[in-house]
Scaffold this motif. Structure first.
Motif, PDB file in Angstrom:
ATOM      1  N   HIS A 163      97.226  18.451  64.402  1.00  0.00           N
ATOM      2  CA  HIS A 163      96.241  18.519  65.486  1.00  0.00           C
ATOM      3  C   HIS A 163      94.847  18.088  65.044  1.00  0.00           C
ATOM      4  O   HIS A 163      93.980  17.817  65.881  1.00  0.00           O
ATOM      5  N   ALA A 164      94.593  18.018  63.732  1.00  0.00           N
ATOM      6  CA  ALA A 164      93.265  17.661  63.242  1.00  0.00           C
ATOM      7  C   ALA A 164      92.998  16.167  63.311  1.00  0.00           C
ATOM      8  O   ALA A 164      91.859  15.734  63.114  1.00  0.00           O
ATOM      9  N   PHE A 165      94.030  15.369  63.608  1.00  0.00           N
ATOM     10  CA  PHE A 165      93.883  13.921  63.537  1.00  0.00           C
ATOM     11  C   PHE A 165      94.000  13.283  64.910  1.00  0.00           C
ATOM     12  O   PHE A 165      94.722  13.756  65.790  1.00  0.00           O
ATOM     13  N   GLY A 166      93.253  12.188  65.064  1.00  0.00           N
ATOM     14  CA  GLY A 166      93.271  11.439  66.303  1.00  0.00           C
ATOM     15  C   GLY A 166      93.960  10.107  66.133  1.00  0.00           C
ATOM     16  O   GLY A 166      94.914   9.965  65.370  1.00  0.00           O
ATOM     17  N   VAL A 167      93.430   9.093  66.797  1.00  0.00           N
ATOM     18  CA  VAL A 167      94.051   7.771  66.765  1.00  0.00           C
ATOM     19  C   VAL A 167      93.706   7.040  65.466  1.00  0.00           C
ATOM     20  O   VAL A 167      94.584   6.487  64.789  1.00  0.00           O
ATOM     21  N   LEU A 168      92.441   7.039  65.099  1.00  0.00           N
ATOM     22  CA  LEU A 168      92.000   6.317  63.905  1.00  0.00           C
ATOM     23  C   LEU A 168      91.718   7.244  62.736  1.00  0.00           C
ATOM     24  O   LEU A 168      92.059   6.953  61.602  1.00  0.00           O
ATOM     25  N   GLY A 169      91.046   8.341  63.003  1.00  0.00           N
ATOM     26  CA  GLY A 169      90.686   9.289  61.946  1.00  0.00           C
ATOM     27  C   GLY A 169      90.871  10.707  62.430  1.00  0.00           C
ATOM     28  O   GLY A 169      91.869  11.033  63.063  1.00  0.00           O
ATOM     29  N   GLY A 170      89.905  11.549  62.132  1.00  0.00           N
ATOM     30  CA  GLY A 170      89.975  12.922  62.589  1.00  0.00           C
ATOM     31  C   GLY A 170      89.667  13.042  64.064  1.00  0.00           C
ATOM     32  O   GLY A 170      88.877  12.269  64.620  1.00  0.00           O
ATOM     33  N   ARG A 171      90.292  13.990  64.712  1.00  0.00           N
ATOM     34  CA  ARG A 171      90.046  14.210  66.139  1.00  0.00           C
ATOM     35  C   ARG A 171      88.588  14.626  66.353  1.00  0.00           C
ATOM     36  O   ARG A 171      88.113  15.606  65.792  1.00  0.00           O
ATOM     37  N   GLY A 172      87.878  13.877  67.142  1.00  0.00           N
ATOM     38  CA  GLY A 172      86.457  14.124  67.372  1.00  0.00           C
ATOM     39  C   GLY A 172      85.576  13.366  66.391  1.00  0.00           C
ATOM     40  O   GLY A 172      84.536  12.832  66.779  1.00  0.00           O
ATOM     41  N   TRP A 173      85.977  13.315  65.148  1.00  0.00           N
ATOM     42  CA  TRP A 173      85.187  12.602  64.142  1.00  0.00           C
ATOM     43  C   TRP A 173      85.161  11.105  64.398  1.00  0.00           C
ATOM     44  O   TRP A 173      84.256  10.410  63.929  1.00  0.00           O
ATOM     45  N   GLU A 174      86.128  10.599  65.133  1.00  0.00           N
ATOM     46  CA  GLU A 174      86.109   9.180  65.497  1.00  0.00           C
ATOM     47  C   GLU A 174      84.872   8.846  66.335  1.00  0.00           C
ATOM     48  O   GLU A 174      84.283   7.767  66.187  1.00  0.00           O
ATOM     49  N   TRP A 175      84.477   9.769  67.207  1.00  0.00           N
ATOM     50  CA  TRP A 175      83.285   9.550  68.028  1.00  0.00           C
ATOM     51  C   TRP A 175      82.023   9.554  67.171  1.00  0.00           C
ATOM     52  O   TRP A 175      81.084   8.789  67.425  1.00  0.00           O
ATOM     53  N   ILE A 176      82.013  10.399  66.146  1.00  0.00           N
ATOM     54  CA  ILE A 176      80.868  10.411  65.233  1.00  0.00           C
ATOM     55  C   ILE A 176      80.778   9.087  64.492  1.00  0.00           C
ATOM     56  O   ILE A 176      79.693   8.514  64.327  1.00  0.00           O
ATOM     57  N   SER A 177      81.919   8.579  64.051  1.00  0.00           N
ATOM     58  CA  SER A 177      81.933   7.288  63.355  1.00  0.00           C
ATOM     59  C   SER A 177      81.450   6.170  64.270  1.00  0.00           C
ATOM     60  O   SER A 177      80.700   5.278  63.840  1.00  0.00           O
ATOM     61  N   LEU A 178      81.862   6.208  65.531  1.00  0.00           N
ATOM     62  CA  LEU A 178      81.392   5.201  66.485  1.00  0.00           C
ATOM     63  C   LEU A 178      79.883   5.306  66.704  1.00  0.00           C
ATOM     64  O   LEU A 178      79.198   4.285  66.876  1.00  0.00           O
ATOM     65  N   ALA A 179      79.368   6.525  66.691  1.00  0.00           N
ATOM     66  CA  ALA A 179      77.924   6.714  66.855  1.00  0.00           C
ATOM     67  C   ALA A 179      77.172   6.143  65.656  1.00  0.00           C
ATOM     68  O   ALA A 179      76.116   5.502  65.819  1.00  0.00           O
ATOM     69  N   TYR A 180      77.687   6.369  64.448  1.00  0.00           N
ATOM     70  CA  TYR A 180      77.068   5.765  63.267  1.00  0.00           C
ATOM     71  C   TYR A 180      77.145   4.241  63.338  1.00  0.00           C
ATOM     72  O   TYR A 180      76.201   3.538  62.943  1.00  0.00           O
ATOM     73  N   LEU A 181      78.258   3.730  63.815  1.00  0.00           N
ATOM     74  CA  LEU A 181      78.399   2.279  63.955  1.00  0.00           C
ATOM     75  C   LEU A 181      77.376   1.728  64.940  1.00  0.00           C
ATOM     76  O   LEU A 181      76.743   0.696  64.687  1.00  0.00           O
ATOM     77  N   ALA A 182      77.190   2.421  66.056  1.00  0.00           N
ATOM     78  CA  ALA A 182      76.198   1.980  67.044  1.00  0.00           C
ATOM     79  C   ALA A 182      74.796   1.990  66.447  1.00  0.00           C
ATOM     80  O   ALA A 182      74.014   1.045  66.633  1.00  0.00           O
ATOM     81  N   GLY A 183      74.465   3.049  65.705  1.00  0.00           N
ATOM     82  CA  GLY A 183      73.160   3.099  65.058  1.00  0.00           C
ATOM     83  C   GLY A 183      72.999   2.024  64.007  1.00  0.00           C
ATOM     84  O   GLY A 183      71.917   1.420  63.873  1.00  0.00           O
ATOM     85  N   GLY A 184      74.062   1.751  63.259  1.00  0.00           N
ATOM     86  CA  GLY A 184      73.990   0.703  62.251  1.00  0.00           C
ATOM     87  C   GLY A 184      73.799  -0.679  62.851  1.00  0.00           C
ATOM     88  O   GLY A 184      73.032  -1.494  62.326  1.00  0.00           O
ATOM     89  N   LEU A 185      74.478  -0.944  63.955  1.00  0.00           N
ATOM     90  CA  LEU A 185      74.303  -2.238  64.627  1.00  0.00           C
ATOM     91  C   LEU A 185      72.876  -2.376  65.167  1.00  0.00           C
ATOM     92  O   LEU A 185      72.316  -3.481  65.183  1.00  0.00           O
TER      93      LEU A 185
END
Length: 332
Positions: free
Chosen positions: A190-212
């Motif tokens: 249950h801790a994992f999602g599609v790409l990484g950790g459940r919920g943590w994928e959104w954090i990674s996307l937020a970092y990606l948006a900030g990096g871009l």
């Protein structure tokens, strides 16, 4: 018609740090959405500690306080510390880590522009080595209300085993230690999602948006993010293809832990990171290799902080060996 000469506006430290703080806002918002206001409280504690420590050190060293306090560099380190630490970590842990980052990692080396190590990563490494249990107490997404989080941060009762959960990297490491366990079976948890950790994928996307955003504003260049993420993905892909039962997928490594935070906000530090174009590529590639090695065989689930500090040691040699020839001179 626009004619030459084309002059660029001078870039100040305050502007660069301000842009970095803006780029971190999406990640901060997602953290609050997933984990609650504890993240904001940690950022406020770290910011207070950073400004106080900065003011004290500037006073002791006889430097102009208004000038250096206004460059926002201390606040950037504070926000990075607040995001890297668990939202329910006790207040004294975050406060102490931030003070050590500003006093030892920054000012004892001469202040901004002289520190060989990233202050936020020094703070994280010191605390995870000294207090590994406290640094691993992450709450599950949406599990704790504001009153409970504030009680854990400022209170003394730390019986939190029933309300905390392992981070995705830690859950994968622990799961693989079981008899007959494979990556595929562990990732069904249950801790994992599609790409990484459940919920943590959104954090990674937020970092990606900030990096871009930082790339679009030309605050950073493409060399370090592309080299770090590319090498991390390539190494993990080779291992995964060779033995998919024991090694995680490349997209899991990229989307989990501090990979995207490190790629866009940590390794791109203009002071402690490499400065030449080729040097940035080597610096980031080395950090990616060390991150994967630590994640796979090291004692800690995520290796971005330690990889950053190890590669910070190599920066003088990397910059010296990758300096381009002076215009009009042959390279000896």
């Amino acid at each position: 018609m626009i004619n030459s000469p084309f002059l660029r506006r001078p870039t100040s430290v305050r502007r660069v740090m301000g842009e970095v703080l803006l780029a971190l806002l999406p990640a901060l918002a997602v953290y609050v959405w997933l984990f609650g206001i504890g993240v904001l409280v940690q950022v406020l504690i770290a910011s207070t500690a950073a400004l106080v420590a900065e003011w004290v050190m500037l006073t002791i060293l006889g430097k102009p306080r208004a000038l250096f306090l206004g460059d926002l560099s201390a606040l950037v380190s504070a926000v990075l510390i607040g995001l890297a630490f668990p939202p329910i970590a006790p207040w004294w842990l975050v406060f102490t880590a931030t003070v050590l980052a500003i006093v030892i990692a920054k000012h004892l080396y001469g202040g901004l522009g002289q520190n060989p190590f990233n202050p936020a990563m020094v703070a994280y490494a010191l605390m995870i080595v000294s207090f590994p249990a406290l640094m691993s107490q992450w709450p599950g997404s949406g599990q704790l209300d504001a009153a409970t989080q504030l009680g854990l941060i400022f209170g003394s009762d730390r019986v939190v085993d029933a309300i905390t959960s392992a981070t995705p990297l830690d859950a994968l490491r622990t799961g693989l230690h079981g008899a007959g366990a494979s990556v595929a079976s562990v990732l069904k948890g249950h801790a994992f999602g599609v790409l990484g950790g459940r919920g943590w994928e959104w954090i990674s996307l937020a970092y990606l948006a900030g990096g871009l955003y930082l790339l679009a504003r030309r605050i950073i260049t493409w060399h370090i993010p592309v080299a770090f993420l590319g090498v991390l993905a390539a190494i993990s892909a080779i291992a995964w293809l060779a033995n998919p039962q024991s090694f995680a997928t490349p997209w899991f490594h990229v989307a989990s832990g501090g990979a995207l935070l490190g790629a866009f906000f940590i390794l791109t530090d203009p002071v402690s990171g490499a400065t030449t174009p080729r040097g940035k590529l080597l610096f980031a590639a080395g950090a990616a290799l060390m991150t994967w090695i630590i994640r796979t065989w090291g004692a800690y689930p995520d290796g971005v902080a330690f990889a950053t500090l190890l590669m910070n040691l190599c920066v003088p040699l990397i910059d010296m060996k990758t300096q381009p020839p002076v215009f009009g001179h042959k390279k000896s």
